[in-house]
Design an enzyme around this catalytic site. Sequence first.
Site, mmCIF file in Angstrom:
data_model
loop_
_atom_site.group_PDB
_atom_site.id
_atom_site.type_symbol
_atom_site.label_atom_id
_atom_site.label_comp_id
_atom_site.label_asym_id
_atom_site.label_seq_id
_atom_site.Cartn_x
_atom_site.Cartn_y
_atom_site.Cartn_z
ATOM 1 N N THR A 52 -0.092 -2.667 5.575
ATOM 2 C CA THR A 52 0.324 -2.401 7.135
ATOM 3 C C THR A 52 -0.186 -3.309 7.922
ATOM 4 O O THR A 52 0.551 -3.869 8.861
ATOM 5 C CB THR A 52 0.340 -0.908 7.224
ATOM 6 O OG1 THR A 52 1.221 0.252 5.997
ATOM 7 C CG2 THR A 52 0.811 -0.601 8.560
ATOM 8 N N GLU A 82 -11.311 8.810 4.741
ATOM 9 C CA GLU A 82 -12.985 9.591 5.731
ATOM 10 C C GLU A 82 -13.438 8.865 7.072
ATOM 11 O O GLU A 82 -13.975 9.349 7.651
ATOM 12 C CB GLU A 82 -13.552 9.789 4.214
ATOM 13 C CG GLU A 82 -13.902 10.391 3.537
ATOM 14 C CD GLU A 82 -14.261 10.328 2.019
ATOM 15 O OE1 GLU A 82 -14.780 10.996 1.587
ATOM 16 O OE2 GLU A 82 -15.809 9.304 2.678
ATOM 17 N N VAL A 90 0.418 4.628 6.380
ATOM 18 C CA VAL A 90 -1.120 4.511 6.607
ATOM 19 C C VAL A 90 -0.970 5.078 6.395
ATOM 20 O O VAL A 90 -1.425 6.218 7.909
ATOM 21 C CB VAL A 90 -1.473 3.863 8.167
ATOM 22 C CG1 VAL A 90 -3.238 3.478 8.085
ATOM 23 C CG2 VAL A 90 -0.746 2.230 8.041
ATOM 24 N N TRP A 123 0.820 -0.971 0.147
ATOM 25 C CA TRP A 123 -0.054 -0.239 -0.376
ATOM 26 C C TRP A 123 0.878 1.205 -0.304
ATOM 27 O O TRP A 123 1.683 1.764 0.665
ATOM 28 C CB TRP A 123 -0.248 0.071 1.151
ATOM 29 C CG TRP A 123 -2.072 -0.630 0.635
ATOM 30 C CD1 TRP A 123 -3.142 -1.939 0.637
ATOM 31 C CD2 TRP A 123 -3.474 0.877 0.747
ATOM 32 N NE1 TRP A 123 -4.144 -1.699 0.926
ATOM 33 C CE2 TRP A 123 -4.554 -0.616 0.730
ATOM 34 C CE3 TRP A 123 -3.834 1.495 1.277
ATOM 35 C CZ2 TRP A 123 -5.835 -0.586 0.295
ATOM 36 C CZ3 TRP A 123 -5.054 2.399 1.033
ATOM 37 C CH2 TRP A 123 -5.993 1.300 0.441
ATOM 38 N N HIS A 159 -10.888 4.307 9.571
ATOM 39 C CA HIS A 159 -9.916 2.706 9.838
ATOM 40 C C HIS A 159 -8.702 2.462 9.780
ATOM 41 O O HIS A 159 -7.320 2.308 10.498
ATOM 42 C CB HIS A 159 -10.436 2.121 8.295
ATOM 43 C CG HIS A 159 -10.109 0.810 7.366
ATOM 44 N ND1 HIS A 159 -9.141 0.593 6.419
ATOM 45 C CD2 HIS A 159 -9.918 -0.405 8.236
ATOM 46 C CE1 HIS A 159 -8.854 -1.093 6.091
ATOM 47 N NE2 HIS A 159 -9.428 -1.140 7.542
ATOM 48 N N GLU A 168 -0.990 -6.494 7.891
ATOM 49 C CA GLU A 168 -0.261 -7.703 7.508
ATOM 50 C C GLU A 168 1.254 -7.619 8.239
ATOM 51 O O GLU A 168 1.936 -8.891 8.365
ATOM 52 C CB GLU A 168 -0.097 -8.198 6.139
ATOM 53 C CG GLU A 168 -1.970 -8.665 6.331
ATOM 54 C CD GLU A 168 -2.981 -7.595 5.396
ATOM 55 O OE1 GLU A 168 -1.463 -6.333 4.995
ATOM 56 O OE2 GLU A 168 -3.682 -8.332 5.877
HETATM 57 N N1 LIG Z 1 -5.726 1.845 3.689
HETATM 58 C C1 LIG Z 1 -4.765 1.360 3.773
HETATM 59 C C2 LIG Z 1 -4.058 0.159 4.128
HETATM 60 N N2 LIG Z 1 -5.300 -1.155 3.694
HETATM 61 C C3 LIG Z 1 -5.094 -2.199 3.889
HETATM 62 C C4 LIG Z 1 -4.407 -2.561 5.575
HETATM 63 O O1 LIG Z 1 -3.203 -2.658 5.548
HETATM 64 C C5 LIG Z 1 -4.509 -4.504 5.204
HETATM 65 O O2 LIG Z 1 -3.585 -4.699 4.199
HETATM 66 C C6 LIG Z 1 -6.441 -4.459 5.419
HETATM 67 O O3 LIG Z 1 -7.125 -3.876 5.806
HETATM 68 C C7 LIG Z 1 -6.652 -6.461 4.439
HETATM 69 O O4 LIG Z 1 -6.369 -6.672 6.144
HETATM 70 N N3 LIG Z 1 -2.851 -0.198 4.394
HETATM 71 C C8 LIG Z 1 -1.390 0.100 4.552
HETATM 72 O O5 LIG Z 1 -0.812 -0.235 4.586
HETATM 73 N N4 LIG Z 1 -1.697 1.257 4.229
HETATM 74 C C9 LIG Z 1 -2.708 2.334 4.166
HETATM 75 O O6 LIG Z 1 -3.214 3.821 3.836
HETATM 76 C C1 LIG Z 2 -6.232 3.593 5.998
HETATM 77 C C2 LIG Z 2 -7.231 2.393 5.044
HETATM 78 O O1 LIG Z 2 -7.380 1.759 5.051
HETATM 79 C C3 LIG Z 2 -8.407 4.253 3.996
HETATM 80 O O2 LIG Z 2 -7.857 3.405 2.966
HETATM 81 C C4 LIG Z 2 -9.263 3.832 4.314
HETATM 82 O O3 LIG Z 2 -10.347 5.294 3.540
HETATM 83 P P1 LIG Z 2 -11.384 5.193 4.580
HETATM 84 O O4 LIG Z 2 -11.251 5.610 5.416
HETATM 85 O O5 LIG Z 2 -11.750 6.527 3.442
HETATM 86 O O6 LIG Z 2 -12.343 4.292 3.675
#
Ligand SMILES: Nc1c(NC[C@H](O)[C@H](O)[C@H](O)CO)[nH]c(=O)[nH]c1=O
Ligand SMILES: CC(=O)[C@@H](O)COP(=O)(O)O
Length: 172
Positions: free
Chosen positions: A65, A94, A90, A31, A97, A67
């Site tokens: 992240t 919005e 990360v 990511w 998460h 994982e």
């Molecule tokens: N939004 C971001 C993510 N989201 C994905 C999670 O880390 C994970 O892979 C998913 O929830 C499945 O388990 N990951 C990042 O590294 N950075 C982001 O901004």
């Molecule tokens: C931090 C994340 O996983 C990000 O992609 C989530 O975005 P949102 O909070 O707008 O669904």
Amino acid sequence: MASALKNLSTYDDSNIPDASEMTFAIVVADWNRDITHALYEGCLETLQKHGASEEKIHVVQVPGTFELPAAGRIIAGRENPDVVICIGCVIKGETQHDEYINNAVAQGLVNLSIATGRPFIFGVLTPNTHQQALDRAGGKHGNKGVEAAVTALRMAELYRAKATSKKGIGFG
Ligand SMILES: Nc1c(NC[C@H](O)[C@H](O)[C@H](O)CO)[nH]c(=O)[nH]c1=O
Ligand SMILES: CC(=O)[C@@H](O)COP(=O)(O)O
């Protein structure tokens, strides 16, 4: 101290150990690949600057992240490194998460470090914006990957001393 007040790439290299005998694992999240790749490059360059050999640096990539702790535990069991460096970014969206991911990963890596006795380094950016991430991945505030490598070098030295000393590190 905020990164704006202390550049992430500046450190006192007088107390950095020789890394030539150390073994490293680096786990990198896909990511925000532009950011995590820059963090990885900064980390790798710093390890090699202090003597780390390429064949003793084991690298794996994971989807995100979230994982990092699980993959870190897997590679620790497979390669038996002196230290595991986890790299991710990360960016706030919005919803909340990002908070769930960041809190889970931070706690997960602390738990692994304490439970296994092996250092797991938190090389994760948690910015509000992509620009803040760029600023900390080789931009005006330096490179978090360099900071992660310096931390790893010092923690690997402690880990190796514990592994070889008869008395442990003095905390029982
Ligand atoms: N939004 C971001 C993510 N989201 C994905 C999670 O880390 C994970 O892979 C998913 O929830 C499945 O388990 N990951 C990042 O590294 N950075 C982001 O901004
Ligand atoms: C931090 C994340 O996983 C990000 O992609 C989530 O975005 P949102 O909070 O707008 O669904």
